[in-house]
Design a protein around this motif. Structure first.
Motif, mmCIF file in Angstrom:
data_model
loop_
_atom_site.group_PDB
_atom_site.id
_atom_site.type_symbol
_atom_site.label_atom_id
_atom_site.label_comp_id
_atom_site.label_asym_id
_atom_site.label_seq_id
_atom_site.Cartn_x
_atom_site.Cartn_y
_atom_site.Cartn_z
ATOM 1 N N ALA A 619 0.827 -1.209 0.000
ATOM 2 C CA ALA A 619 0.000 0.000 0.000
ATOM 3 C C ALA A 619 0.860 1.257 0.000
ATOM 4 C CB ALA A 619 -0.919 -0.013 1.222
ATOM 5 N N SER A 620 2.009 1.206 0.681
ATOM 6 C CA SER A 620 2.818 2.437 0.749
ATOM 7 C C SER A 620 3.360 2.836 -0.626
ATOM 8 C CB SER A 620 3.949 2.291 1.763
ATOM 9 O OG SER A 620 4.808 1.233 1.394
ATOM 10 N N ASP A 621 3.430 1.889 -1.579
ATOM 11 C CA ASP A 621 3.848 2.263 -2.940
ATOM 12 C C ASP A 621 2.824 3.219 -3.569
ATOM 13 O OD1 ASP A 621 5.889 0.501 -2.512
ATOM 14 O OD2 ASP A 621 5.356 -0.902 -4.110
ATOM 15 N N ILE A 622 1.555 3.027 -3.212
ATOM 16 C CA ILE A 622 0.509 3.917 -3.741
ATOM 17 C C ILE A 622 0.743 5.337 -3.208
ATOM 18 C CG2 ILE A 622 -2.008 4.333 -3.827
ATOM 19 C CD1 ILE A 622 -1.263 1.626 -5.066
ATOM 20 N N ASP A 623 1.111 5.410 -1.910
ATOM 21 C CA ASP A 623 1.397 6.725 -1.319
ATOM 22 C C ASP A 623 2.546 7.404 -2.060
ATOM 23 O OD1 ASP A 623 -0.557 6.391 0.640
ATOM 24 O OD2 ASP A 623 0.817 5.393 2.026
ATOM 25 N N VAL A 624 3.613 6.630 -2.306
ATOM 26 C CA VAL A 624 4.794 7.193 -2.970
ATOM 27 C C VAL A 624 4.417 7.730 -4.356
ATOM 28 C CG1 VAL A 624 7.064 6.595 -3.934
ATOM 29 C CG2 VAL A 624 6.388 5.706 -1.693
ATOM 30 N N MET A 640 -3.187 6.112 1.261
ATOM 31 C CA MET A 640 -3.346 4.844 1.971
ATOM 32 C C MET A 640 -2.963 5.015 3.443
ATOM 33 S SD MET A 640 -4.434 3.434 -0.665
ATOM 34 C CE MET A 640 -4.740 1.694 -0.460
ATOM 35 N N HIS A 641 -1.932 5.813 3.701
ATOM 36 C CA HIS A 641 -1.541 6.090 5.089
ATOM 37 C C HIS A 641 -2.674 6.844 5.794
ATOM 38 C CE1 HIS A 641 1.129 7.171 8.440
ATOM 39 N NE2 HIS A 641 0.589 8.367 8.378
ATOM 40 N N LEU A 642 -3.276 7.798 5.076
ATOM 41 C CA LEU A 642 -4.401 8.557 5.660
ATOM 42 C C LEU A 642 -5.534 7.610 6.041
ATOM 43 C CD1 LEU A 642 -5.252 11.768 3.606
ATOM 44 C CD2 LEU A 642 -4.657 11.583 6.026
ATOM 45 N N HIS A 643 -5.794 6.657 5.162
ATOM 46 C CA HIS A 643 -6.895 5.725 5.371
ATOM 47 C C HIS A 643 -6.634 4.822 6.579
ATOM 48 C CE1 HIS A 643 -9.336 2.074 4.546
ATOM 49 N NE2 HIS A 643 -10.223 3.000 4.219
#
Ligand code: 3HC
Ligand code: NAI
Length: 645
Positions: A619-624, A640-643
């Motif tokens: 998921a953190s790849d989506i953030d990046v 994703m981090h926000l979610h």
């Protein structure tokens, strides 16, 4: 032991050895305090050199400790012990001295540096401020305005600049360790502890610049806190300023923004890793070919040239090659104007660049990046030609935005050498590189992509093959959602305003106007021809394009562009309202919160689908991707981090 103490005659040498970057974890802090204590009991020692093993001086506090309660000894106490030590300490800096690393150097009586060293206080970029005296000691050595720039922007300075501003006492000639010893044997007059000196008086430009930097930070808290700490350092006694700085630092450590920014720091480093590449060596890479010298090809060629590669750019005709050369030279000229290149390095960079119209000119290339028209037939024909003309181990990459790279790879005898390298526009500026992993790609081609990203200073994210990979697939999803909001009652500038208020540098529609509406139009037509148009398809963007409104380049798009301004256009309002009426939709108003809720929910759902399908590894790849491709506010940590909180 991560801190070693040795002596050579009257000189003591304290060596920090804590790979990879000598971060000031608990063991290092304890080791330094212990060394300072021991040295205070050794009257024969006249000077102490603190230096680091490995590739760099200390790169800061250990970010991994930030989620945990602070463990003694605390850095400010360690630094006070060094500053007040019986024998003067000398920091010998190579690589980078960042954050707590620079604060350690500031607590020393003298600082010397390798000419290639870089020094900075990047804490703001992690949602923090310096927490061990950086804001208090720095303006006692350098002008208040220089301290402001370093502390509030977080940008490091090089050693030459550091010397010019008074941050370091000498640039090392030859070997740093030897230079440090000779410096220690011939110490200049002792200027006393840095904290004992008066801070520099700010000039008239200090306050306006401070306010401008706070405004520029928009939703991020730490730059304002950094300015406040610096103001305190310039006006209060040192001990009070230190106490304030530490209290602010500890409060910010618990702030969601700093947790989010630490998350992004580690996420960006993880995104470019792939299990299957563990132990695979980076292939040789010095000669790059680029096919197509339009917007993207020229930017990619310039990016490679600026990082030292030899580049050959292939175009269809001599005229097109000349136009491509002009584009590349324009970017390099701009780099010269901005001081990125010197006149000498500019000439050397140009000398590494060639254009050609025959594929055989790419015979020596280690890597060829294709950036021709977004058309499967054209791309397959180009790859077949490259297959014949390039050396057999050359890696062949496509910069396609949406096309199926598996199909492109089938145009080549050995599909193992075909990889996707999806750059973002402008390619020499944007930090993100999606490395797209086709089904049959070999490790060598993937490692080549990763090596290129590293050499170009880009953040790599691996993505599986799907329509739009990670970035454009998510963008297509939230663009469609925004278009549905247009039909339901919102207007483009209302959506843009909500996004800007949330923290994006620019709204979606304004960004589309800037990029041009025609690429996405072509993609929609292609999908329609393939029968892949969704039932709730919104025609509004097509209607705009059909009316010749292709964005800023045509003076009209979602906005009316006049005198450098993007203005809401009643014609667009009328077109949207007519389309709602045609579909029998009763328009309702959307608040900024409602708009952002719908956008975020869509991004998060599409991001999750991408992870579930294995297109992104985590998921953190989506953030990046969202942060670095579309300006999703970094201090939020990404969608994703926000979610997940
Ligand atoms: N703490 C813990 N780990 C760190 C670290 C730090 N401060 N800095 C880097 N690392 C780790 C990275 O996570 C990476 O680990 P990995 O290999 O397991 O992924 C490894 O060190 C190498 O880092 P990079 O991949 O980033 O290597 P580069 O050579 O590209 O860059 C660097 C090196 C310029 C030092 C870069 O890592 C960097 O900018 N680090 C952060 C520096 C920073 O922000 N320091 C301030 C910290 S806050 C502070 O000091 C508070 C103080 O005021 C009290
Ligand atoms: P462009 O239209 O500006 O440039 C394409 C260039 O390719 C033209 O100069 C053309 O002369 C040349 N060309 C076409 N066929 C060729 C051939 N057979 N041999 C050599 N040169 C040939 O297009 P742009 O925008 O640079 O896009 C190129 C590729 O990059 C496309 O696949 C696009 O989807 C992708 N891309 C575009 C982005 C953008 O923002 N424009 C972003 C990321 C990817």
């Amino acid at each position: 032991m991560s801190v070693q103490l040795t002596t050579e005659g009257r000189i003591a040498i304290v060596t920090i050895d804590n790979p990879p970057v000598n971060a000031l974890g608990q063991e290092v802090r304890a080791g330094l305090l212990d060394a300072a204590g021991q040295l205070d009991q050794m009257p024969e020692i006249a000077a102490v050199i603190v230096k680091c093993a490995g590739r760099s001086f200390v790169a800061g506090a250990d970010i991994r400790e930030f989620g945990k309660p602070p463990q003694p000894p605390h850095l400010p106490d360690v630094l006070l012990a060094i500053e007040n030590a019986r024998a003067p300490w000398i920091a010998a800096i190579h690589g980078t001295a960042l954050g707590g690393g620079l604060e350690l150097a500031l607590a020393c009586r003298f600082r010397i540096a390798d000419p290639r060293a870089r020094l900075g206080l990047p804490e703001v970029t992690l949602g923090l401020i310096p927490g061990a005296g950086g804001t208090v000691r720095l303006p006692r050595l350098v002008a208040a305005e220089d301290a402001l720039e370093m502390i509030v922007t977080g940008k490091p300075v090089n050693a030459t600049r550091a010397q010019a501003m008074g941050l370091i006492d000498a640039l090392a000639e030859g070997d740093l360790s030897e230079f440090a010893k000779s410096f220690a044997q011939n110490l200049p007059d002792d200027p006393g502890p840095v904290l004992g000196r008066a801070p520099k008086t700010p000039g008239p430009e200090f306050e306006p610049r401070a306010e401008a930097l706070i405004r520029r930070a928009r939703g991020q808290n730490s730059p304002r806190a950094a300015v406040d700490a610096l103001r305190a350092a310039l006006s209060l006694p040192a001990d009070q300023a230190l106490a304030r700085e530490r209290a602010k630092f500890l409060a910010l450590r618990d702030d969601p923004q700093s947790k989010a920014l630490s998350h992004v720091f580690f996420a960006e480093r993880q995104a470019g890793r792939l299990d299957r590449l563990k132990g695979v060596d980076a292939p040789e890479l010095s000669d790059v070919g680029v096919v197509g010298g339009g917007t993207m090809g020229a930017g990619i060629a310039a990016a490679c040239l600026l990082r030292g590669f030899t580049v050959t750019l292939l175009e269809q005709t001599h005229e097109a090659a000349k136009a491509a050369r002009d584009r590349v030279e324009g970017i390099l000229a701009d780099s010269l104007t901005r001081g990125v290149l010197t006149p000498r390095s500019h000439a050397a960079t140009l000398a590494r660049f060639a254009t050609a119209t025959e594929a055989r000119a790419l015979a020596r290339a280690d890597l060829v990046i294709e950036a021709v028209f977004e058309d499967m037939g054209v791309k397959r024909e180009v790859f077949a030609r490259l297959d014949a003309a390039c050396k057999s181990d050359a890696v062949l990459a496509s910069n396609t935005s949406y096309l199926d790279i598996n199909e492109i790879a089938r145009a080549v005898a050995d599909p193992a050498r075909v990889v996707g390298l999806h750059f973002f526009s402008p390619a020499h500026v944007m930090k993100l590189l999606e490395i797209v992993v086709p089904d049959q790609v070999g490790d060598r081609a993937l490692a080549m992509g990763a090596a290129l990203a590293k050499r170009l200073g880009k953040i790599a994210v691996f993505a599986g093959v799907c329509d739009g990979f990670i970035a454009n697939r998510i963008m297509s999803a939230y663009r469609a959602e925004c278009e549905r909001m247009l039909e339901a009652g919102a207007l483009p500038w209302e959506i843009d305003a909500a996004m800007v208020e949330f923290g994006f540098p620019m709204g979606l529609f304004r960004m589309q106007d800037l990029a041009g509406l025609d690429i996405a139009w072509a993609m929609r037509k292609r999908r329609a021809a393939e029968g892949r148009q969704p039932a709730d398809y919104v025609r509004i963007p097509d209607l705009l394009c059909e009316a010749g409104r292709l964005g800023q380049k045509t003076g009209r798009g979602w906005y009316l562009h006049q005198d450098g301004k993007a203005l809401p256009d009643p014609e667009v309002t009328a077109l949207i309202e007519a389309e709602s009426a045609r579909k029998g939709i009763t328009r309702t108003r959307f608040s900024a919160d409602q708009i952002m809720n719908r956008i975020l929910t869509t991004i998060q759902a599409e991001g999750q689908a991408i992870v579930d399908e294995g297109i992104a590894a985590r998921a953190s790849d989506i953030d990046v991707v969202m942060i670095n491709a579309f300006g999703f506010p970094r201090w939020s940590g990404g969608p994703m981090h926000l979610h997940d909180g």
